[in-house]
Design an enzyme around this catalytic site. Structure first.
Site, PDB file in Angstrom:
ATOM      1  N   ARG A 156       0.810  -1.220   0.000  1.00  0.00           N
ATOM      2  CA  ARG A 156       0.000   0.000   0.000  1.00  0.00           C
ATOM      3  C   ARG A 156       0.843   1.271   0.000  1.00  0.00           C
ATOM      4  O   ARG A 156       0.321   2.359  -0.220  1.00  0.00           O
ATOM      5  CB  ARG A 156      -0.959   0.011   1.199  1.00  0.00           C
ATOM      6  CG  ARG A 156      -2.232  -0.782   0.920  1.00  0.00           C
ATOM      7  CD  ARG A 156      -3.180  -0.711   2.080  1.00  0.00           C
ATOM      8  NE  ARG A 156      -2.772  -1.591   3.160  1.00  0.00           N
ATOM      9  CZ  ARG A 156      -3.203  -1.467   4.419  1.00  0.00           C
ATOM     10  NH1 ARG A 156      -4.012  -0.477   4.755  1.00  0.00           N
ATOM     11  NH2 ARG A 156      -2.808  -2.318   5.343  1.00  0.00           N
TER      12      ARG A 156
ATOM     13  N   ASP B 174       7.296  -1.254  11.366  1.00  0.00           N
ATOM     14  CA  ASP B 174       6.455  -0.205  10.769  1.00  0.00           C
ATOM     15  C   ASP B 174       5.676   0.569  11.824  1.00  0.00           C
ATOM     16  O   ASP B 174       4.641   1.138  11.544  1.00  0.00           O
ATOM     17  CB  ASP B 174       5.488  -0.814   9.740  1.00  0.00           C
ATOM     18  CG  ASP B 174       4.559  -1.846  10.349  1.00  0.00           C
ATOM     19  OD1 ASP B 174       4.658  -2.108  11.563  1.00  0.00           O
ATOM     20  OD2 ASP B 174       3.715  -2.389   9.602  1.00  0.00           O
TER      21      ASP B 174
ATOM     22  N   ARG C 214      41.332  43.464  -9.567  1.00  0.00           N
ATOM     23  CA  ARG C 214      40.249  43.844 -10.480  1.00  0.00           C
ATOM     24  C   ARG C 214      40.804  44.934 -11.386  1.00  0.00           C
ATOM     25  O   ARG C 214      41.867  45.508 -11.113  1.00  0.00           O
ATOM     26  CB  ARG C 214      39.048  44.355  -9.692  1.00  0.00           C
ATOM     27  CG  ARG C 214      39.364  45.581  -8.875  1.00  0.00           C
ATOM     28  CD  ARG C 214      38.176  46.186  -8.167  1.00  0.00           C
ATOM     29  NE  ARG C 214      38.545  47.462  -7.605  1.00  0.00           N
ATOM     30  CZ  ARG C 214      38.354  47.805  -6.345  1.00  0.00           C
ATOM     31  NH1 ARG C 214      37.779  46.967  -5.499  1.00  0.00           N
ATOM     32  NH2 ARG C 214      38.710  48.990  -5.933  1.00  0.00           N
TER      33      ARG C 214
HETATM   34  C1  UD1 Z   1      -1.511  -7.823  13.834  1.00  0.00           C
HETATM   35  C2  UD1 Z   1      -2.021  -8.663  15.013  1.00  0.00           C
HETATM   36  C3  UD1 Z   1      -3.223  -7.948  15.632  1.00  0.00           C
HETATM   37  C4  UD1 Z   1      -2.844  -6.560  16.061  1.00  0.00           C
HETATM   38  C5  UD1 Z   1      -2.243  -5.776  14.900  1.00  0.00           C
HETATM   39  C6  UD1 Z   1      -1.675  -4.500  15.407  1.00  0.00           C
HETATM   40  C7  UD1 Z   1      -1.543 -10.983  14.494  1.00  0.00           C
HETATM   41  C8  UD1 Z   1      -2.083 -12.260  13.986  1.00  0.00           C
HETATM   42  N1  UD1 Z   1      -2.380  -9.963  14.529  1.00  0.00           N
HETATM   43  O1  UD1 Z   1      -2.531  -7.810  12.862  1.00  0.00           O
HETATM   44  O2  UD1 Z   1      -3.714  -8.687  16.718  1.00  0.00           O
HETATM   45  O3  UD1 Z   1      -3.971  -5.878  16.571  1.00  0.00           O
HETATM   46  O4  UD1 Z   1      -1.161  -6.516  14.274  1.00  0.00           O
HETATM   47  O5  UD1 Z   1      -1.246  -3.696  14.339  1.00  0.00           O
HETATM   48  O6  UD1 Z   1      -0.390 -10.919  14.863  1.00  0.00           O
HETATM   49  N2  UD1 Z   1       4.669  -9.585   9.398  1.00  0.00           N
HETATM   50  C9  UD1 Z   1       5.755 -10.335   9.069  1.00  0.00           C
HETATM   51  N3  UD1 Z   1       5.568 -11.574   8.540  1.00  0.00           N
HETATM   52  C10 UD1 Z   1       4.318 -12.077   8.308  1.00  0.00           C
HETATM   53  C11 UD1 Z   1       3.212 -11.284   8.634  1.00  0.00           C
HETATM   54  C12 UD1 Z   1       3.420 -10.053   9.199  1.00  0.00           C
HETATM   55  O7  UD1 Z   1       6.894  -9.914   9.257  1.00  0.00           O
HETATM   56  O8  UD1 Z   1       4.231 -13.206   7.822  1.00  0.00           O
HETATM   57  C13 UD1 Z   1       4.875  -8.259   9.996  1.00  0.00           C
HETATM   58  C14 UD1 Z   1       4.287  -7.174   9.105  1.00  0.00           C
HETATM   59  O9  UD1 Z   1       5.310  -6.629   8.296  1.00  0.00           O
HETATM   60  C15 UD1 Z   1       3.801  -6.154  10.117  1.00  0.00           C
HETATM   61  C16 UD1 Z   1       3.484  -6.975  11.361  1.00  0.00           C
HETATM   62  O10 UD1 Z   1       4.147  -8.202  11.195  1.00  0.00           O
HETATM   63  O11 UD1 Z   1       4.828  -5.257  10.477  1.00  0.00           O
HETATM   64  C17 UD1 Z   1       1.994  -7.184  11.578  1.00  0.00           C
HETATM   65  O12 UD1 Z   1       1.460  -7.870  10.482  1.00  0.00           O
HETATM   66  P1  UD1 Z   1       0.062  -7.478   9.838  1.00  0.00           P
HETATM   67  O13 UD1 Z   1      -0.172  -8.338   8.677  1.00  0.00           O
HETATM   68  O14 UD1 Z   1      -0.017  -6.023   9.660  1.00  0.00           O
HETATM   69  O15 UD1 Z   1      -0.907  -7.921  11.015  1.00  0.00           O
HETATM   70  P2  UD1 Z   1      -2.324  -7.366  11.333  1.00  0.00           P
HETATM   71  O16 UD1 Z   1      -3.315  -8.120  10.541  1.00  0.00           O
HETATM   72  O17 UD1 Z   1      -2.356  -5.899  11.273  1.00  0.00           O
END
Ligand code: UD1
Ligand code: MG
Length: 458
Positions: A17, A107, A426
């Site tokens: 995004r 992030d 100059r």
């Molecule tokens: C996650 C939490 C949620 C919380 C929210 C807060 C879980 C399952 N859920 O949800 O409870 O309220 O963050 O913002 O943890 N990332 C990885 N590898 C992956 C997936 C994610 O490194 O395979 C990193 C992403 O880059 C990000 C962070 O983990 O920085 C959170 O992942 P994201 O997919 O944003 O989780 P949310 O669905 O927002």
């Protein structure tokens, strides 16, 4: 001995995004890459080891982290299959580590060390797993913290898997948590991906911890600290919050700002007490301003040092390596780069000073220019103490102006000038008496012969 600490920073998300060729976590807030905010947070928390989990899709993130912390601090998650899967990717890098692990995010640049510190404190008091929560104004999209009858944390349920009642809960999961390393990795090995997203959720370890008889706890922090960045709009919102914090901080430290909302700081800006900053000033990285100095309106500073009681601006540009001693005065439309100014030296108007040393009390007249570059190399200009550089002097480097020496206005100085000398380089002035009068009369006569009309310019 205090319990050892390690940090795992999750940074493997795609960040699509952001619509950017630059990976999301390398975008900057307050002039510092977001992943560096997380690394510095781990440092502020006294983590002895830090592992950053990166995606195979963004090797530059791994290179960035390796340059700061060494290659062993990088763990690759390929392909990303959820937050629990991401933390497991760091297990090998943490081999042999015993102690507490904190999970942080690449992030989320606004999390304060004090808030995460209280998680470690709760751990020290006996909780096995401590989660950082917040009361969300709009909880949509967040995991909800479900408490039991005693107020302890029972489990976390993600938005997509929550019941209608659970969605009404406003206490949300920030994602930050602290857990004993051995407990963490044993719980992670039990996490399954049977959920709405088909991902391995880190949040599942709470329920698993409870059913294994571990103590779980929540610590609550402000929502604004948990702001995650997923788009340029959110990046600007995080920047806005960062700037608001810094402005407030500096004002509480004795800095006067006429219009603080128009002044922009970097993560490492240092401002002394009783400094006045006028509207529209931008501090890029690496700036120190000592006490009593004034930075006047619409100035841009980066990589610069401003001594005490100095006066800078309006409309000044200080570039990296500008080092100004106490009481220096730099006035409008002056650019300084890689140059030192001794105490009370001045350049008040329309001047470029690059690759130079300016002695104490020297005065650079309007339009002084150090000619420091020949298209290939840079050369140095040295100006002695109490020297007086006449207006519109070009100093062709390498060149040295002696102490107390003068240069005549409009000079192009190509050779060193001895102490106490006047250098004039100059064309000499020659007056031709009556020339202008004769010229004007001739021209007026020509015009009269044309019938009094001006000749149109071609
Ligand atoms: C996650 C939490 C949620 C919380 C929210 C807060 C879980 C399952 N859920 O949800 O409870 O309220 O963050 O913002 O943890 N990332 C990885 N590898 C992956 C997936 C994610 O490194 O395979 C990193 C992403 O880059 C990000 C962070 O983990 O920085 C959170 O992942 P994201 O997919 O944003 O989780 P949310 O669905 O927002
Ligand atoms: Mg998220």
């Amino acid at each position: 001995m205090p319990t050892s600490r390690a940090a795992v920073i999750l940074a493997a998300g795609q960040g699509t995004r952001m619509k950017s060729a630059t990976p999301k976590v390398l975008h900057k807030v307050g002039g510092k890459a977001m992943v560096d905010w997380a690394i510095d947070l781990a440092g502020a928390l006294d983590c002895q080891r830090t592992v950053v989990v990166v995606g195979a899709h963004s090797p530059v993130v791994g290179q960035h982290v390796a340059a700061r912390l060494g290659a062993s601090a990088v763990a690759v998650q390929d392909p990303p299959q959820g937050t629990a899967h991401a933390v497991r990717a760091a297990e090998d890098a943490l081999a042999g580590f015993a102690g507490d692990v904190v999970i942080l995010y690449g992030d989320t640049p606004l999390t304060r060390p004090e808030s995460v510190s209280s998680l470690f404190q709760a751990r020290a008091k006996g909780a096995n797993l401590v989660v950082l929560g917040f009361e969300a104004e709009d909880p949509f999209g967040y995991g909800r913290l479900i408490l039991d009858d005693t107020g302890a944390l029972a489990r976390i349920v993600e938005e997509k898997d929550a019941s209608e009642d659970e969605r009404l809960v406003t206490l949300c999961n920030s994602g930050v948590l602290v857990c004993d390393a051995a407990v963490l990795f044993s719980l992670l090995s039990m996490v399954k991906n049977e959920n709405a997203k088909g991902e391995y959720y880190l949040t599942d370890i709470v329920g698993l911890a409870r059913s294994s008889g571990f103590r779980t706890e929540v610590v609550v922090a402000d929502e604004e600290e948990m702001m995650g960045v997923n788009s340029r709009v959110e990046l600007a919102e995080a920047e806005h919050e960062f700037q608001a914090r810094r402005r407030h901080h500096f004002m509480t430290q004795g800095v006067t700002m006429i219009d603080p909302w128009s002044v922009y700081f970097s993560h490492d800006t240092v401002i002394g007490s009783d400094v006045t900053i006028e509207p529209g000033v931008f501090f890029g990285p690496g700036v120190t301003v000592e006490s009593g100095a004034t930075v006047k309106a619409w100035s841009h500073l980066e990589g610069a040092h401003v001594g005490s009681d100095a006066s800078i601006g309006p409309f000044v540009r200080l570039r990296p390596g500008a080092k100004l001693s106490a009481k220096v005065k730099i006035g409008n439309f002056v650019e300084v780069k890689n140059a030192t100014f001794g105490e009370a030296a001045q350049a008040s108007h329309l001047t470029y000073v690059g690759d130079a040393e300016v002695g104490a009390r020297a005065n650079l007249g309007c339009g002084t220019i150090t000619c420091n570059y020949d298209g290939f190399d840079k050369y140095k200009t040295i100006i002695g103490e109490d020297a007086f550089i006449g207006s519109d002097t070009a100093l062709v480097a390498p060149v040295r102006i002696g102490a107390r020496a003068f240069t005549g206005s409009g000079s192009v100085i190509t050779k060193d000038v001895p102490d106490d000398a006047l250098a004039v380089a100059r064309g000499r002035q020659k007056d031709i008496p009556g020339w202008a009068k004769a010229f004007r009369e001739k021209k007026l006569a020509e015009r009269a012969a044309r019938g009094g009309k001006r000749k149109e310019a071609e």
